[in-house]
Design an enzyme around this catalytic site. Sequence first.
Site, PDB file in Angstrom:
ATOM      1  N   SER A 298       0.265  83.795   4.511  1.00  0.00           N
ATOM      2  CA  SER A 298      -0.918  84.365   5.181  1.00  0.00           C
ATOM      3  C   SER A 298      -0.604  84.857   6.583  1.00  0.00           C
ATOM      4  O   SER A 298      -1.080  85.910   7.006  1.00  0.00           O
ATOM      5  CB  SER A 298      -2.035  83.319   5.240  1.00  0.00           C
ATOM      6  OG  SER A 298      -2.378  82.884   3.946  1.00  0.00           O
ATOM      7  N   HIS A 349      -3.287  82.297  10.883  1.00  0.00           N
ATOM      8  CA  HIS A 349      -3.748  83.673  10.708  1.00  0.00           C
ATOM      9  C   HIS A 349      -3.744  84.429  12.045  1.00  0.00           C
ATOM     10  O   HIS A 349      -3.242  85.554  12.130  1.00  0.00           O
ATOM     11  CB  HIS A 349      -5.162  83.680  10.122  1.00  0.00           C
ATOM     12  CG  HIS A 349      -5.228  83.174   8.726  1.00  0.00           C
ATOM     13  ND1 HIS A 349      -6.412  82.980   8.040  1.00  0.00           N
ATOM     14  CD2 HIS A 349      -4.244  82.803   7.858  1.00  0.00           C
ATOM     15  CE1 HIS A 349      -6.162  82.525   6.833  1.00  0.00           C
ATOM     16  NE2 HIS A 349      -4.858  82.407   6.705  1.00  0.00           N
TER      17      HIS A 349
END
Length: 517
Positions: A298, A349
């Site tokens: 991610s 993230h």
Amino acid sequence: MIEKTYKEFWHAAYYLLIVQQYRLISLSPDHNELWFESGERKDSVIVRLYYSTSILATKESLDEFIQEDKSSLFAKSEEIRKHVKKRKITIENCLFLHFPEIENEERNAVENIEETNERVTVRTTTVTLFTDSVSTFDNRLQFKSSPEEADLEQDIIEHAHMYKKAVQEYVEEQKKEEQELFNASKPFWSYLFIAVHLIVFYLLERNGGSTNTRTLIDFGAKYNPLINEGEWFRLITPMFLHIGFLHLFMNTLALFYLGPLIERIFGGRRFLIIYMTAGFTGSLMSYVFSFTISAGASGAIFGCFGALLYFGLRHTKIFFRTMGTNVLVVIGINLAFGFTIPGIDNAAHIGGLAGGFLAAGFVALPNEKNSAKKVLYFLTVLIWVSLSVYAGLNGSFVQKDPMSVNALAQESIKNGELEMAYSHLSALEKNGEATPETYFLLAFIQLQEENYEDGRVNLEKAIDDRGHFHEAHYNLALVYLELGDSEKALTHAETALSIEPDHGPYEELVTRLKDER
């Protein structure tokens, strides 16, 4: 003269496109209708140039022509509005027409008509041109009419063709330049990383399962205690691991669509640096702010979004025309989910997003020459990473979620690492963050060491916090047996059985204690 109108039409197109830097967004097959978008991102002005070869003999015929044009114009304008992705637009509708019959009455007839609906405002200007005068169609566009280079019909035609050719060449050159922006290289690394994802996931499943904590740690998941002991490779390896099939599917699908686009924009070598840097900074931010075991691509994928933001910074108009709004919406939605849904490592993230943007800055786009700016981006990354490593080792920002610590401690207990598990659980208790599971696990470790009194205290704390904790009641019954209090042992054994009826070990203990009375 019709030729003059034709020349002025193409001069207007030339002026808007090349001088005012408008963008051509639509061109009719017969080249008599052109639509332009303002070069300013915040500007919602669209210019339509329409050239008519029809000769309008009277003022009535002009009105009739404008009404017919207007009936179809709003529908076209709505299509254009959606194409340029604007909530509201203003159409500067410029009609180049001929009035030979009224030449002696009006040398320069310009009529302005404005009409509005909910989303589109159309301002129509009729431009009429004569042998000895050239009118300016709209001061709002700062248009300057073309000089009278010549009066001869042949010269006028040549100038018209000159403007038309210049416009066509300019548009073709723009298309070529934009195509080159998205064709730096053919994708390679994206597909290689997808293959690595699948291979590593297969190995995880064959060696204990991709959701097994011990397996993830063995394969290199981000695990703060081991990073603190010097296993810095755990800031790289997590980007190739995934926890469960859904996690693998979502990240691999995102990489399939995003990765090749970044490779085409930046080139293969630059993409590799961006992807790996973003994956590293994503893991690093997770290490600094989250105690949870984590894995997944991610951070690296958010780095691809960061690279697109850098592209948008360098080519703003193309970015928003092609993908900008969608990119910003996707980033916003994902970050919002990360802040609202438990279990999502938003630190990774955000770290990946920032890392991808900065990495794109120091590798730069192909043919981007500003070396000083590249060095600045690189130094920013270097300082950021250095400060983050220090903060991670210091542990001043890490959020030790009790559920995550309990899970790690339980895994350590399974692997016989009782001292490490006890250290984590004691820290939670000391900070006032202990849960019933924390006390239960502390008691389990103490009972393994035959420390029955401390184990009893922690089991009672677990039960005080959660009365229906049947495992704690059962273990407490066993502790009281060891301490010689069979009455209390029976009470807790019966409580465990009442909460979890027909459970074999509970039934056996209750029966045995009753028989011994």
